[in-house]
Design an enzyme around this catalytic site. Structure first.
Site, PDB file in Angstrom:
ATOM      1  CD  GLU A  89      45.957  87.966  72.276  1.00  0.00           C
ATOM      2  OE1 GLU A  89      46.321  86.793  72.041  1.00  0.00           O
ATOM      3  OE2 GLU A  89      45.108  88.250  73.138  1.00  0.00           O
ATOM      4  CG  ASP A 282      58.002  71.587  68.678  1.00  0.00           C
ATOM      5  OD1 ASP A 282      56.850  72.053  68.576  1.00  0.00           O
ATOM      6  OD2 ASP A 282      58.319  70.461  68.249  1.00  0.00           O
ATOM      7  CG  HIS A 380      42.707  93.274  73.938  1.00  0.00           C
ATOM      8  ND1 HIS A 380      43.833  92.505  74.050  1.00  0.00           N
ATOM      9  CD2 HIS A 380      42.091  92.865  72.823  1.00  0.00           C
ATOM     10  CE1 HIS A 380      43.882  91.677  73.040  1.00  0.00           C
ATOM     11  NE2 HIS A 380      42.835  91.878  72.275  1.00  0.00           N
TER      12      HIS A 380
HETATM   13  P1  NAD Z   1      68.696  68.053  67.691  1.00  0.00           P
HETATM   14  O1  NAD Z   1      68.735  66.611  67.332  1.00  0.00           O
HETATM   15  O2  NAD Z   1      68.736  69.046  66.585  1.00  0.00           O
HETATM   16  O3  NAD Z   1      69.897  68.374  68.685  1.00  0.00           O
HETATM   17  C1  NAD Z   1      70.105  67.691  69.877  1.00  0.00           C
HETATM   18  C2  NAD Z   1      71.502  67.108  69.860  1.00  0.00           C
HETATM   19  O4  NAD Z   1      72.465  68.120  70.086  1.00  0.00           O
HETATM   20  C3  NAD Z   1      71.707  66.114  70.955  1.00  0.00           C
HETATM   21  O5  NAD Z   1      71.189  64.867  70.579  1.00  0.00           O
HETATM   22  C4  NAD Z   1      73.236  66.124  71.113  1.00  0.00           C
HETATM   23  O6  NAD Z   1      73.830  65.208  70.229  1.00  0.00           O
HETATM   24  C5  NAD Z   1      73.640  67.521  70.672  1.00  0.00           C
HETATM   25  N1  NAD Z   1      74.082  68.388  71.778  1.00  0.00           N
HETATM   26  C6  NAD Z   1      75.145  69.240  71.732  1.00  0.00           C
HETATM   27  N2  NAD Z   1      75.288  69.914  72.889  1.00  0.00           N
HETATM   28  C7  NAD Z   1      74.315  69.488  73.711  1.00  0.00           C
HETATM   29  C8  NAD Z   1      73.927  69.824  75.048  1.00  0.00           C
HETATM   30  N3  NAD Z   1      74.577  70.723  75.779  1.00  0.00           N
HETATM   31  N4  NAD Z   1      72.836  69.220  75.573  1.00  0.00           N
HETATM   32  C9  NAD Z   1      72.149  68.314  74.834  1.00  0.00           C
HETATM   33  N5  NAD Z   1      72.477  67.947  73.582  1.00  0.00           N
HETATM   34  C10 NAD Z   1      73.554  68.524  73.005  1.00  0.00           C
HETATM   35  O7  NAD Z   1      67.448  68.449  68.561  1.00  0.00           O
HETATM   36  P2  NAD Z   1      66.522  67.679  69.556  1.00  0.00           P
HETATM   37  O8  NAD Z   1      66.424  68.555  70.744  1.00  0.00           O
HETATM   38  O9  NAD Z   1      66.882  66.252  69.744  1.00  0.00           O
HETATM   39  O10 NAD Z   1      65.123  67.718  68.756  1.00  0.00           O
HETATM   40  C11 NAD Z   1      64.360  68.888  68.691  1.00  0.00           C
HETATM   41  C12 NAD Z   1      63.678  69.003  67.349  1.00  0.00           C
HETATM   42  O11 NAD Z   1      62.886  67.843  67.077  1.00  0.00           O
HETATM   43  C13 NAD Z   1      62.740  70.166  67.318  1.00  0.00           C
HETATM   44  O12 NAD Z   1      62.956  70.873  66.107  1.00  0.00           O
HETATM   45  C14 NAD Z   1      61.364  69.507  67.283  1.00  0.00           C
HETATM   46  O13 NAD Z   1      60.435  70.341  66.640  1.00  0.00           O
HETATM   47  C15 NAD Z   1      61.626  68.250  66.539  1.00  0.00           C
HETATM   48  N6  NAD Z   1      60.684  67.126  66.696  1.00  0.00           N
HETATM   49  C16 NAD Z   1      59.699  67.110  67.639  1.00  0.00           C
HETATM   50  C17 NAD Z   1      58.861  66.008  67.763  1.00  0.00           C
HETATM   51  C18 NAD Z   1      57.823  66.018  68.854  1.00  0.00           C
HETATM   52  O14 NAD Z   1      57.813  66.903  69.679  1.00  0.00           O
HETATM   53  N7  NAD Z   1      56.908  65.037  68.907  1.00  0.00           N
HETATM   54  C19 NAD Z   1      59.045  64.905  66.928  1.00  0.00           C
HETATM   55  C20 NAD Z   1      60.075  64.941  65.980  1.00  0.00           C
HETATM   56  C21 NAD Z   1      60.914  66.042  65.880  1.00  0.00           C
END
Ligand code: NAD
Length: 429
Positions: A89, A282, A380
């Protein structure tokens, strides 16, 4: 049966997922009558190559691109930021930069964010005695913490893990239900995968404790324990007292009218989503959380607040849930998102949330100021006119500039006029 292009082809394609990207594209070409040129364009990927894209989602045939613009002038908590924004946009990047410039003399943005606590929900049905079930869950609290934390030793190593549980009771038309909230500190992750795994793992323990049956086990996108806030002051001498009054009138309409309020919040989301997208976070989660939070007391309200301080300057504030990640999701795998994070220079998701909230406030302020004064179409449409010129067939920068100039002068910004102007120009040259 025919498809959208009138061809006798079916969308039920068995084994589509087993084809490689080229084979998939060949099939799509037939189904949708794509030209060789269109097929080539889909084949042409940028920094996100086809192999990386195939690791992200299913049935990939190509990638798409958005422009990334840099919002300038942002001073947040005393630190300078250049902010990558990805969106289609016109005006948004310029407007955010303008608001940030106007906010600088008064110290820029003061932002803060809560600890990164996400809520995981576990639904249990068929509960006979709600009070007894709740008591039994709380007795197992330590065991639940233990089992959940064992799911993600990396998260725990980085200082995250389960912080608390809450038990909510519902008497519904389908009987008694309990929803257990796992409050999880997800550190620098968005947290959905981490929390969903924990919810699934502890659910059997909760069945034992309650005698109920597990149903849903998933994160809540109403991340109201993970709020970010930002505040800025715009000087009355820079804005003018009349403009401040007009902005406050505009804000008051958003407070009182849902039709306006939706657009008011969309203005903030213009800025928010653009940074969320640039960092491959996300945006659906952020959107769902923001609007749910805006309606948290049953009435849909503005995410921002405006008022005058004692000196008559305009104060703007924003507060919303921001579940953002710097690890996990696509942020670490999308090559451009990684660079966007580097440009931002943020060191934690809390800092990223502070930046994103500030951009949301800046963008909302810019929209209100423009709407309350000259209207948004002037600025715009000048930018939008460039798109229209391209739609009308302008190809070079000179052609685009000349067509835009003429359309703006004539106040006739539409594709058919662009085409006529262009044809006239080309005939003359
Ligand atoms: P992920 O599982 O890919 O990564 C997170 C993991 O990274 C943690 O569980 C941990 O094991 C590791 N990690 C390493 N260094 C870390 C640090 N400094 N801090 C925290 N964790 C660290 O990602 P996620 O964040 O658990 O999930 C995000 C994804 O899930 C997005 O792609 C999202 O779109 C998707 N998702 C969203 C929904 C929803 O919003 N309702 C539902 C399902 C999936």
């Amino acid at each position: 049966m025919v498809n959208g292009n009138g061809k006798p082809l079916k969308s039920k394609v068995s084994g589509f997922h087993e084809l490689n990207a080229d084979e998939k594209l060949e099939l799509i070409k037939k189904f949708s009558d794509l030209t060789d040129e269109e097929q080539e364009l889909l084949r042409k990927t940028g920094a996100l190559d086809i192999n990386k894209a195939e690791m992200m989602i299913e049935n990939v045939i190509g990638t798409t691109e958005y422009p990334i613009g840099i919002a300038t002038n942002f001073l947040i908590n005393g630190r300078d930021y250049l902010i990558p924004m990805a969106l289609e946009e016109p005006s948004v990047v310029a407007a955010s930069s303008y608001s940030a410039k106007l906010a600088r003399p008064m110290g820029g943005f003061v932002a803060d964010a809560d600890e990164p606590i996400m809520i995981g929900q576990i639904q249990l049905v068929g509960i006979k005695d709600l009070r007894e079930a709740k008591k039994n869950i709380l007795l197992k609290k330590e065991e639940i913490f233990d089992v959940a934390n064992k799911c993600d030793s990396i998260l725990v190593k980085f200082g995250g893990g389960v912080r608390d549980i809450e038990v909510r009771e519902f008497e519904t038309s389908r009987g008694n239900m309990i929803v257990v909230h796992l409050l999880v500190d997800v550190r620098d992750a968005m947290g959905a995968n981490a929390v969903n795994t924990m919810c699934e793992t502890v659910a059997p323990l909760l069945e034992e404790a309650t005698g109920g049956k597990k149903r849903l086990r998933i994160i809540s996108n109403l991340a109201d324990r993970r709020l970010a806030r930002s505040k800025a002051v715009w000087n009355k001498d820079d804005l003018g007292e009349e403009t401040i009054e007009k902005i406050l009138d505009a804000y008051e309409l958003a407070v009182n009218d849902q039709y306006r309020c939706t657009t008011h919040n969309k203005g903030a989301m213009n800025g928010i989503d653009a940074v969320v997208l640039a960092t491959a976070n996300d945006f659906r989660a952020v959107e769902a959380g923001a609007h749910s939070y805006a309606a948290r007391d049953g009435k849909y309200r503005p995410l921002t607040k405006y008022y005058k301080d004692e000196e008559g300057n305009l104060v703007g504030e924003i507060e919303l849930p921001l579940a953002l990640g710097l690890v996990g999701g696509a942020t670490k795998t999308h090559p451009i998102a990684k660079i966007a994070v580097k440009i931002l220079g943020v060191r934690s998701t809390k800092e990223l949330a502070q930046v994103v909230a500030s951009v949301g406030l800046a963008q909302n302020f810019a929209a209100l100021r423009a709407l309350a004064t000259e209207g948004i179409q002037k600025g715009h449409m000048r930018l939008h006119a460039r798109n229209i010129a391209v739609i009308g067939g302008a190809e070079t920068r000179e052609e685009i500039d000349a067509v835009v100039r003429k359309m703006v002068e004539e106040k006739a910004i539409n594709a058919s006029r662009a085409k006529e102007i262009l044809e006239g120009m080309r005939k003359r040259s």
